[in-house]
Design a protein around this motif. Structure first.
Motif, PDB file in Angstrom:
ATOM      1  N   LEU A   1       0.831  -1.189   0.000  1.00 61.51           N
ATOM      2  CA  LEU A   1       0.000   0.000   0.000  1.00 61.51           C
ATOM      3  C   LEU A   1       0.873   1.250   0.000  1.00 61.51           C
ATOM      4  N   SER A   2       1.926   1.190   0.790  1.00 56.89           N
ATOM      5  CA  SER A   2       2.837   2.323   0.865  1.00 56.89           C
ATOM      6  C   SER A   2       3.506   2.579  -0.481  1.00 56.89           C
ATOM      7  N   ILE A   3       3.869   1.528  -1.177  1.00 57.12           N
ATOM      8  CA  ILE A   3       4.514   1.682  -2.483  1.00 57.12           C
ATOM      9  C   ILE A   3       3.518   2.257  -3.486  1.00 57.12           C
ATOM     10  N   ALA A   4       2.291   1.775  -3.487  1.00 58.95           N
ATOM     11  CA  ALA A   4       1.272   2.285  -4.418  1.00 58.95           C
ATOM     12  C   ALA A   4       1.030   3.772  -4.187  1.00 58.95           C
ATOM     13  N   TYR A   5       0.888   4.154  -2.933  1.00 62.00           N
ATOM     14  CA  TYR A   5       0.607   5.558  -2.616  1.00 62.00           C
ATOM     15  C   TYR A   5       1.875   6.414  -2.691  1.00 62.00           C
ATOM     16  N   GLY A   6       3.000   5.827  -2.331  1.00 62.38           N
ATOM     17  CA  GLY A   6       4.244   6.584  -2.258  1.00 62.38           C
ATOM     18  C   GLY A   6       5.061   6.620  -3.527  1.00 62.38           C
ATOM     19  N   SER A   7       4.576   5.978  -4.599  1.00 68.39           N
ATOM     20  CA  SER A   7       5.337   6.001  -5.851  1.00 68.39           C
ATOM     21  C   SER A   7       4.448   6.101  -7.091  1.00 68.39           C
ATOM     22  N   GLY A   8       3.147   5.938  -6.918  1.00 69.02           N
ATOM     23  CA  GLY A   8       2.230   6.056  -8.051  1.00 69.02           C
ATOM     24  C   GLY A   8       2.294   4.907  -9.034  1.00 69.02           C
ATOM     25  N   LEU A   9       2.805   3.761  -8.597  1.00 69.04           N
ATOM     26  CA  LEU A   9       2.910   2.624  -9.516  1.00 69.04           C
ATOM     27  C   LEU A   9       1.570   1.901  -9.685  1.00 69.04           C
ATOM     28  N   ARG A  10       1.415   1.277 -10.834  1.00 71.38           N
ATOM     29  CA  ARG A  10       0.265   0.412 -11.093  1.00 71.38           C
ATOM     30  C   ARG A  10       0.463  -0.898 -10.327  1.00 71.38           C
ATOM     31  N   ARG A  11      -0.624  -1.612 -10.121  1.00 70.32           N
ATOM     32  CA  ARG A  11      -0.576  -2.874  -9.380  1.00 70.32           C
ATOM     33  C   ARG A  11       0.424  -3.852  -9.995  1.00 70.32           C
ATOM     34  N   ASN A  12       0.356  -4.070 -11.307  1.00 69.75           N
ATOM     35  CA  ASN A  12       1.277  -5.027 -11.932  1.00 69.75           C
ATOM     36  C   ASN A  12       2.722  -4.544 -11.901  1.00 69.75           C
ATOM     37  N   GLU A  13       2.923  -3.233 -11.915  1.00 73.68           N
ATOM     38  CA  GLU A  13       4.278  -2.709 -11.792  1.00 73.68           C
ATOM     39  C   GLU A  13       4.839  -3.039 -10.412  1.00 73.68           C
ATOM     40  N   ILE A  14       3.999  -2.917  -9.397  1.00 76.25           N
ATOM     41  CA  ILE A  14       4.421  -3.245  -8.032  1.00 76.25           C
ATOM     42  C   ILE A  14       4.710  -4.737  -7.918  1.00 76.25           C
ATOM     43  N   LEU A  15       3.811  -5.554  -8.439  1.00 78.35           N
ATOM     44  CA  LEU A  15       3.973  -7.004  -8.312  1.00 78.35           C
ATOM     45  C   LEU A  15       5.222  -7.522  -9.012  1.00 78.35           C
ATOM     46  N   HIS A  16       5.646  -6.852 -10.074  1.00 80.29           N
ATOM     47  CA  HIS A  16       6.816  -7.315 -10.821  1.00 80.29           C
ATOM     48  C   HIS A  16       8.122  -6.645 -10.379  1.00 80.29           C
ATOM     49  N   LEU A  17       8.067  -5.898  -9.291  1.00 85.87           N
ATOM     50  CA  LEU A  17       9.296  -5.274  -8.786  1.00 85.87           C
ATOM     51  C   LEU A  17      10.255  -6.326  -8.258  1.00 85.87           C
ATOM     52  N   THR A  18      11.507  -6.152  -8.623  1.00 82.16           N
ATOM     53  CA  THR A  18      12.570  -6.989  -8.062  1.00 82.16           C
ATOM     54  C   THR A  18      13.488  -6.071  -7.262  1.00 82.16           C
ATOM     55  N   TRP A  19      14.314  -6.680  -6.436  1.00 86.83           N
ATOM     56  CA  TRP A  19      15.245  -5.885  -5.645  1.00 86.83           C
ATOM     57  C   TRP A  19      16.195  -5.109  -6.541  1.00 86.83           C
ATOM     58  N   ALA A  20      16.460  -5.617  -7.733  1.00 83.25           N
ATOM     59  CA  ALA A  20      17.345  -4.917  -8.672  1.00 83.25           C
ATOM     60  C   ALA A  20      16.718  -3.623  -9.203  1.00 83.25           C
ATOM     61  N   ASP A  21      15.406  -3.480  -9.067  1.00 82.42           N
ATOM     62  CA  ASP A  21      14.705  -2.279  -9.550  1.00 82.42           C
ATOM     63  C   ASP A  21      14.739  -1.133  -8.543  1.00 82.42           C
ATOM     64  N   ILE A  22      15.213  -1.394  -7.347  1.00 82.50           N
ATOM     65  CA  ILE A  22      15.125  -0.430  -6.256  1.00 82.50           C
ATOM     66  C   ILE A  22      16.471   0.230  -5.992  1.00 82.50           C
ATOM     67  N   ASP A  23      16.466   1.550  -5.939  1.00 78.73           N
ATOM     68  CA  ASP A  23      17.653   2.312  -5.540  1.00 78.73           C
ATOM     69  C   ASP A  23      17.304   2.995  -4.216  1.00 78.73           C
ATOM     70  N   LEU A  24      17.683   2.353  -3.123  1.00 72.40           N
ATOM     71  CA  LEU A  24      17.337   2.857  -1.800  1.00 72.40           C
ATOM     72  C   LEU A  24      18.071   4.147  -1.447  1.00 72.40           C
ATOM     73  N   GLU A  25      19.255   4.344  -1.985  1.00 75.50           N
ATOM     74  CA  GLU A  25      20.005   5.566  -1.700  1.00 75.50           C
ATOM     75  C   GLU A  25      19.361   6.779  -2.353  1.00 75.50           C
ATOM     76  N   GLN A  26      18.941   6.621  -3.593  1.00 71.19           N
ATOM     77  CA  GLN A  26      18.341   7.732  -4.337  1.00 71.19           C
ATOM     78  C   GLN A  26      16.822   7.814  -4.163  1.00 71.19           C
ATOM     79  N   HIS A  27      16.244   6.831  -3.467  1.00 73.38           N
ATOM     80  CA  HIS A  27      14.783   6.753  -3.283  1.00 73.38           C
ATOM     81  C   HIS A  27      14.078   6.718  -4.638  1.00 73.38           C
ATOM     82  N   ARG A  28      14.526   5.794  -5.479  1.00 69.86           N
ATOM     83  CA  ARG A  28      13.960   5.663  -6.819  1.00 69.86           C
ATOM     84  C   ARG A  28      13.626   4.216  -7.121  1.00 69.86           C
ATOM     85  N   ILE A  29      12.622   4.070  -7.965  1.00 66.70           N
ATOM     86  CA  ILE A  29      12.207   2.753  -8.437  1.00 66.70           C
ATOM     87  C   ILE A  29      12.263   2.773  -9.952  1.00 66.70           C
TER      88      ILE A  29
END
Length: 185
Positions: A1-29
């Motif tokens: 829920l936090s990702i949907a509200y905090g990044s504006g991603l679609r449901r399938n975009e969220i479901l297909h996220l891998t750890w390689a898609d996440i940049d925790l330092e830059q706060h980017r997906i």
């Protein structure tokens, strides 16, 4: 829920996220297409374009906490190893349809959470809409279009740009400022 509200991603975009898609330092997906492999399901974003979106501080913190508890070497954030194994078995048997839900029971789980929180009827997509609406109140339309992954700016304009009462007041201030500057010259 936090990702949907905090990044504006679609449901399938969220479901297909891998750890390689996440940049925790830059706060980017990074929303990007994925080629099928032994551990990754083939997938393409709705707009067929890769894009990078920001995430909120809260979403980044949540992902850091989730990463600590994530199974080692499991690529997906929101698809459990057990669910991925079932999908791989169906894929191997020729029974997997990429249009089939990656995560089953997501809708039911969302309804249960919403009910426990005593929130009126809404959908996961409403969280995306809220994020985009928030962007639209502060950012130029072309930036909102890019972040939302809309292929047409018409979609962004039609659904996310409404004239609010405070916009009239702001427009009036701009006019007065410009007219006062012009009269001073």
């Amino acid at each position: 829920l936090s990702i949907a509200y905090g990044s504006g991603l679609r449901r399938n975009e969220i479901l297909h996220l891998t750890w390689a898609d996440i940049d925790l330092e830059q706060h980017r997906i990074e929303v990007r297409a994925k080629k099928a492999s032994d551990e990754i399901l083939a997938w393409e974003p709705k707009s067929r374009k890769n894009r990078v979106v920001p995430m909120s501080n809260e979403s980044a913190k949540l992902l850091v906490d989730m990463q600590v508890d994530a199974p080692e070497f499991h690529p997906y954030i929101f698809v459990s190893p057990e669910r991925l194994d079932r999908i791989k078995k169906r894929r191997k048997a020729g029974k997997w349809n990429s249009r089939t839900e990656v995560v089953n029971n997501l809708r039911e789980n969302f309804i249960a959470i919403r009910s426990k929180a005593n929130v009126t009827k809404c959908t996961i997509h409403d969280l995306r809409r809220s994020a985009i609406t928030n962007w639209a109140s502060e950012l130029p339309i072309q930036v909102v279009q890019t972040l939302a992954g809309h292929s047409s700016i018409t979609t962004t304009r039609k659904y996310y740009l409404a004239v609010r009462p405070e916009d009239f007041e702001s427009a009036s201030k701009v006019l007065n400022l410009v007219l006062n500057r012009t009269q001073s010259d």
